[in-house]
Design a protein around this motif. Structure first.
Motif, PDB file in Angstrom:
ATOM      1  N   HIS A  83      -2.523  -2.611  -1.861  1.00  0.00           N
ATOM      2  CA  HIS A  83      -2.129  -3.692  -2.773  1.00  0.00           C
ATOM      3  C   HIS A  83      -3.414  -4.473  -3.064  1.00  0.00           C
ATOM      4  O   HIS A  83      -4.035  -4.994  -2.141  1.00  0.00           O
ATOM      5  N   HIS A  88      -5.899  -7.254  -5.361  1.00  0.00           N
ATOM      6  CA  HIS A  88      -6.104  -8.428  -6.218  1.00  0.00           C
ATOM      7  C   HIS A  88      -7.546  -8.421  -6.673  1.00  0.00           C
ATOM      8  O   HIS A  88      -8.437  -8.091  -5.889  1.00  0.00           O
ATOM      9  N   SER A 143      -1.639  -6.292  -8.311  1.00  0.00           N
ATOM     10  CA  SER A 143      -0.856  -7.527  -8.237  1.00  0.00           C
ATOM     11  C   SER A 143      -0.596  -8.049  -9.638  1.00  0.00           C
ATOM     12  O   SER A 143      -1.498  -8.047 -10.482  1.00  0.00           O
ATOM     13  N   ARG A 166       3.882  -3.694   5.387  1.00  0.00           N
ATOM     14  CA  ARG A 166       2.632  -4.128   4.744  1.00  0.00           C
ATOM     15  C   ARG A 166       1.863  -5.011   5.727  1.00  0.00           C
ATOM     16  O   ARG A 166       2.430  -5.920   6.317  1.00  0.00           O
ATOM     17  N   GLU A 193      -4.546 -10.252   3.112  1.00  0.00           N
ATOM     18  CA  GLU A 193      -3.823 -11.137   2.186  1.00  0.00           C
ATOM     19  C   GLU A 193      -2.774 -11.960   2.934  1.00  0.00           C
ATOM     20  O   GLU A 193      -2.534 -13.117   2.611  1.00  0.00           O
TER      21      GLU A 193
HETATM   22 ZN    ZN Z   1      -0.557 -10.056  -3.576  1.00  0.00          ZN
END
Ligand code: ZN
Ligand code: KMH
Length: 271
Positions: A46, A48, A81, A221, A225
């Protein structure tokens, strides 16, 4: 039991180098972290975007670099994201989806987010969902609070979204649903039939909720983050260290860890 999908949430929009000196920020650093996490058992990253000075961005070019560099290094599902950072416009947040990544997140409502408000207007959520559908991007529904899983169910009933659904319970954000076993059990009880789910426990909730998901047949997950610590008072050395621990616990419990190809199959993403 289905194999375990591990998502590594590598960077996020809020964590700083002051809080976690090994936070990957540039596309090269993110690609290195993705490679290490994939080696440790992650099948999804994931991501960003950040500018080199650490400022969060949804700049399409930054995401293009991240996606290309990750692909050069390894086979892993890249999930972009669309939450971005608090305060960004919906249009800004949606930009990386036009690169047609394999997966993207879709936040299912507005919520207090620490000292901020994370806004997700229903009209914007509609646009996000339709754009992802049109572009063939697999959606991960981000659920931060109980009303958001009700919205997933409402959308499904209205036919706005279709199975197979994949939901991520993000539990433990101050202002949102607690990162407790009871909260996870409630969320899971509200899931539409046949949906797959992941849990992202925030801070100290990361490891206990990950362990529960392994037992319950959900997915996990981990990553900077959501949590920068390995244990209380001890920073993790890398995202991969957090992935490795979850993979190890899962194998010890006789639940095998999914490869990216297996994760695609479980999630219904074309190979
Ligand atoms: Zn995120
Ligand atoms: N940074 C948060 C405000 C997502 O990636 O989809 C939102 C977020 C959700 O991180």
């Amino acid at each position: 039991m289905e194999k375990l999908i591990i998502t590594a949430a590598l960077t996020g929009a809020e964590v700083t180098r002051e809080q976690q000196p090994n936070l990957p920020i540039t596309p090269d650093e993110i690609a290195d972290a993705a490679f290490e996490c994939a080696k440790a058992g992650a099948s999804i990253v994931h991501v960003h975007g950040r500018y080199d000075d650490g400022t969060p961005t949804q700049d399409k070019e930054v995401y293009r670099q991240i996606i290309n560099k990750v692909r050069e290094r390894c086979d892993v599902i890249v999930q972009v994201s669309t939450g971005g950072a608090v305060g960004m416009t919906a249009q800004e947040r949606l930009a990386p989806v036009t690169l047609k990544p394999e997966m993207a997140t879709l936040s299912m409502g507005s919520v207090n987010f620490g000292g901020d408000v994370f806004m997700n207007h229903p009209d914007d959520m509609d646009i996000f969902a339709n754009t992802m559908k049109e572009l063939g991007v697999k959606i991960e529904y981000e659920v931060f609070d109980s009303g958001m899983i009700s919205t997933v169910n409402r959308w499904l009933k209205k036919g706005l979204i279709t199975a197979p659904l994949h939901v991520d319970f993000v539990l433990g954000i101050p202002g949102a649903m607690a990162g407790t076993p009871e909260a996870l059990m409630y969320m899971r009880s509200q899931l539409p039939a046949e949906a797959s789910w992941t849990v992202a426990g925030i801070g100290a909730a990361q490891l206990p909720l990950a362990t529960m998901a392994i037992l319950l047949g959900g997915h996990v997950r981990v990553g900077f983050e959501d949590n920068v610590y390995y244990r209380k008072g001890e920073l993790a050395t890398s995202n991969a260290q957090l992935v490795e621990r979850v993979a190890r616990i899962s194998r010890e419990m006789d639940r095998a860890v999914a490869t990216p190809a297996e994760a695609r199959q479980i999630l219904g993403i074309p190979a």
